[in-house]
Enzyme design. Structure first.
Site, PDB file in Angstrom:
ATOM      1  N   SER A   1      68.772 -16.380 -31.017  1.00  0.00           N
ATOM      2  CA  SER A   1      67.983 -17.617 -30.885  1.00  0.00           C
ATOM      3  C   SER A   1      67.020 -17.875 -32.032  1.00  0.00           C
ATOM      4  O   SER A   1      66.252 -18.844 -31.998  1.00  0.00           O
ATOM      5  CB  SER A   1      67.198 -17.654 -29.556  1.00  0.00           C
ATOM      6  OG  SER A   1      68.067 -17.867 -28.476  1.00  0.00           O
TER       7      SER A   1
ATOM      8  N   ASP B   1      74.860  -7.908 -43.250  1.00  0.00           N
ATOM      9  CA  ASP B   1      75.653  -8.934 -42.581  1.00  0.00           C
ATOM     10  C   ASP B   1      76.232  -8.266 -41.349  1.00  0.00           C
ATOM     11  O   ASP B   1      76.906  -7.234 -41.453  1.00  0.00           O
ATOM     12  CB  ASP B   1      76.762  -9.409 -43.524  1.00  0.00           C
ATOM     13  CG  ASP B   1      77.625 -10.497 -42.915  1.00  0.00           C
ATOM     14  OD1 ASP B   1      77.701 -10.592 -41.678  1.00  0.00           O
ATOM     15  OD2 ASP B   1      78.257 -11.251 -43.691  1.00  0.00           O
TER      16      ASP B   1
ATOM     17  N   GLY C   1      76.760 -20.250 -38.089  1.00  0.00           N
ATOM     18  CA  GLY C   1      76.033 -19.025 -38.387  1.00  0.00           C
ATOM     19  C   GLY C   1      76.780 -17.764 -38.026  1.00  0.00           C
ATOM     20  O   GLY C   1      77.926 -17.545 -38.451  1.00  0.00           O
ATOM     21  N   VAL C   2      76.133 -16.911 -37.206  1.00  0.00           N
ATOM     22  CA  VAL C   2      76.712 -15.630 -36.820  1.00  0.00           C
ATOM     23  C   VAL C   2      78.060 -15.829 -36.134  1.00  0.00           C
ATOM     24  O   VAL C   2      79.017 -15.099 -36.405  1.00  0.00           O
ATOM     25  CB  VAL C   2      75.742 -14.864 -35.894  1.00  0.00           C
ATOM     26  CG1 VAL C   2      76.422 -13.627 -35.292  1.00  0.00           C
ATOM     27  CG2 VAL C   2      74.494 -14.439 -36.669  1.00  0.00           C
ATOM     28  N   ASP C   3      78.135 -16.792 -35.235  1.00  0.00           N
ATOM     29  CA  ASP C   3      79.379 -17.052 -34.495  1.00  0.00           C
ATOM     30  C   ASP C   3      80.531 -17.352 -35.454  1.00  0.00           C
ATOM     31  O   ASP C   3      81.629 -16.791 -35.333  1.00  0.00           O
ATOM     32  CB  ASP C   3      79.162 -18.225 -33.544  1.00  0.00           C
ATOM     33  CG  ASP C   3      80.294 -18.368 -32.528  1.00  0.00           C
ATOM     34  OD1 ASP C   3      80.970 -17.367 -32.247  1.00  0.00           O
ATOM     35  OD2 ASP C   3      80.490 -19.483 -32.018  1.00  0.00           O
TER      36      ASP C   3
ATOM     37  N   GLY D   1      67.779 -18.701 -35.132  1.00  0.00           N
ATOM     38  CA  GLY D   1      68.287 -19.628 -36.133  1.00  0.00           C
ATOM     39  C   GLY D   1      68.184 -21.066 -35.687  1.00  0.00           C
ATOM     40  O   GLY D   1      67.091 -21.617 -35.501  1.00  0.00           O
TER      41      GLY D   1
ATOM     42  N   ASN E   1      78.622 -19.630 -28.711  1.00  0.00           N
ATOM     43  CA  ASN E   1      78.488 -20.975 -28.146  1.00  0.00           C
ATOM     44  C   ASN E   1      78.802 -20.899 -26.654  1.00  0.00           C
ATOM     45  O   ASN E   1      79.634 -20.094 -26.238  1.00  0.00           O
ATOM     46  CB  ASN E   1      79.464 -21.919 -28.848  1.00  0.00           C
ATOM     47  CG  ASN E   1      79.162 -23.379 -28.570  1.00  0.00           C
ATOM     48  OD1 ASN E   1      79.426 -23.862 -27.480  1.00  0.00           O
ATOM     49  ND2 ASN E   1      78.620 -24.065 -29.558  1.00  0.00           N
TER      50      ASN E   1
END
Length: 332
Positions: free
Chosen positions: A116, A9, A31-33, A118, A23
């Site tokens: 990019s 992770d 997700g990651v953000d 996901g 974003n």
């Protein structure tokens, strides 16, 4: 090693810089953000709002807050539109600008997600190829430890052509019958001949065992370190070119070069063979100096042999395949 693909992770990574799949607007995305904001704490969003909007293909940095990092780099990667809107160039720009920010902030390590891959809909093989291309060019000019962090091997995909080709090569070569393998035979018809070779080798070893121990010590062959330096000189290459191409840390290379008796791991020895663009026979000879061999009873060995026989010496592409098949990565 300067470049690694790791399963983790990204919020748990320890690196000077951690890259967020951000974003364009100063809001918490998915997700990651979302995960990075949750781990970093509420002050991250406040800092992100001060930056304002970030264009696609661009990146900006905040401090690391609750993450185990000096800075968080917010990279805004593009959404896939069929390749008609410069998406690949924008994705390259995300990686390049993130790396430049890390350099400007004196970072020695950086952890990236696969940008990019996901919800943005990019084909995963293009995502991976783009990232690796930027990393390989960057590492030829800079010293930095780059991590590409994925949740699992299915988080990215190799090109279908490459994956099928490697699988076919493995299927053709992997794990001969044990009795044949022990003699080194490639086919049952070779067993008798291999037995004779094996017996001659045993007799030679017995004959040598009668020699004086001091004489045997004097007959020790050149070490891996000596062979490596000799090959670099013979090919007219520089040390930095070779260790960077081999995905080897400068400090480890120095240790190998300056200690005749230092014995690197097999992945490190093989990485140097790839960097030197040796053929299969030469590779066996070089790694044999450190006591290793290439066999058909190991997927790692077969994948290495596949790339060498294909004359593909791109260590980053080789590592993509090794990771996909659950094998150790080349480098050190």
């Amino acid at each position: 090693m300067p470049f690694e693909i790791v399963r983790n992770d990204i919020t748990n990574m320890k690196a000077d810089a951690i890259v967020n799949a951000a974003n364009p607007r100063p809001i918490i995305g998915y997700g990651v953000d979302s995960g990075i904001h949750k781990k970093a704490g509420s002050k991250l969003l406040e800092a992100r709002k001060k930056i304002g909007d970030i264009e696609f293909g661009d990146a900006a940095a905040t401090e690391g807050f609750g993450l185990d990092a000096k800075i968080i780099i917010h990279a805004v990667s593009p959404v896939w539109q069929g390749g008609r809107a410069n998406e690949i160039q924008l994705l390259q720009s995300c990686y390049e600008k993130s790396l430049q920010i890390a350099v400007d902030n004196g970072c020695e390590s950086i952890a990236f997600p696969l940008l990019s891959a996901g919800n943005h809909g990019f084909p995963k093989d293009i995502c991976l190829e783009t990232a690796i291309g930027v990393f390989s060019r960057f590492l030829l000019r800079h010293d930095m430890h780059i991590y590409l962090v994925v949740f699992g091997r299915n988080a990215f995909e190799l090109s279908e052509k490459l994956m099928c080709s490697v699988k076919s090569y493995i299927d053709d070569n992997y794990i001969r019958e044990k009795s044949i393998e022990e003699y080194g035979a490639a086919d049952k018809r070779d067993v008798r001949e291999a037995e004779l070779v094996y017996l001659r080798r045993v007799m030679e070893q017995r004959s040598r065992s009668t020699k004086d121990i001091a004489q045997l010590v004097d007959e020790v062959d050149e070490s891996f370190s000596q062979a490596l330096i000799r090959l670099i000189d013979e090919k007219g290459l520089t040390d930095p070119y070779v260790y960077k191409k081999a995905n080897i840390d400068r400090k480890l290379f120095s240790k190998i070069k300056n200690n005749r008796d230092y014995r690197p791991g097999k992945a490190t020895c093989t990485a140097f063979a790839v960097a030197l663009e040796l053929d299969v026979k030469q590779t066996r000879e070089l790694i044999g100096k450190a006591g290793y061999a290439l066999t058909h009873s190991s997927k790692f060995d077969i994948i290495i042999e596949y790339f060498i026989t294909s004359e593909n010496y791109d260590i980053f592409e080789i590592n993509e395949v090794l990771f996909a098949f659950g094998q150790p990565l080349l480098g050190g």
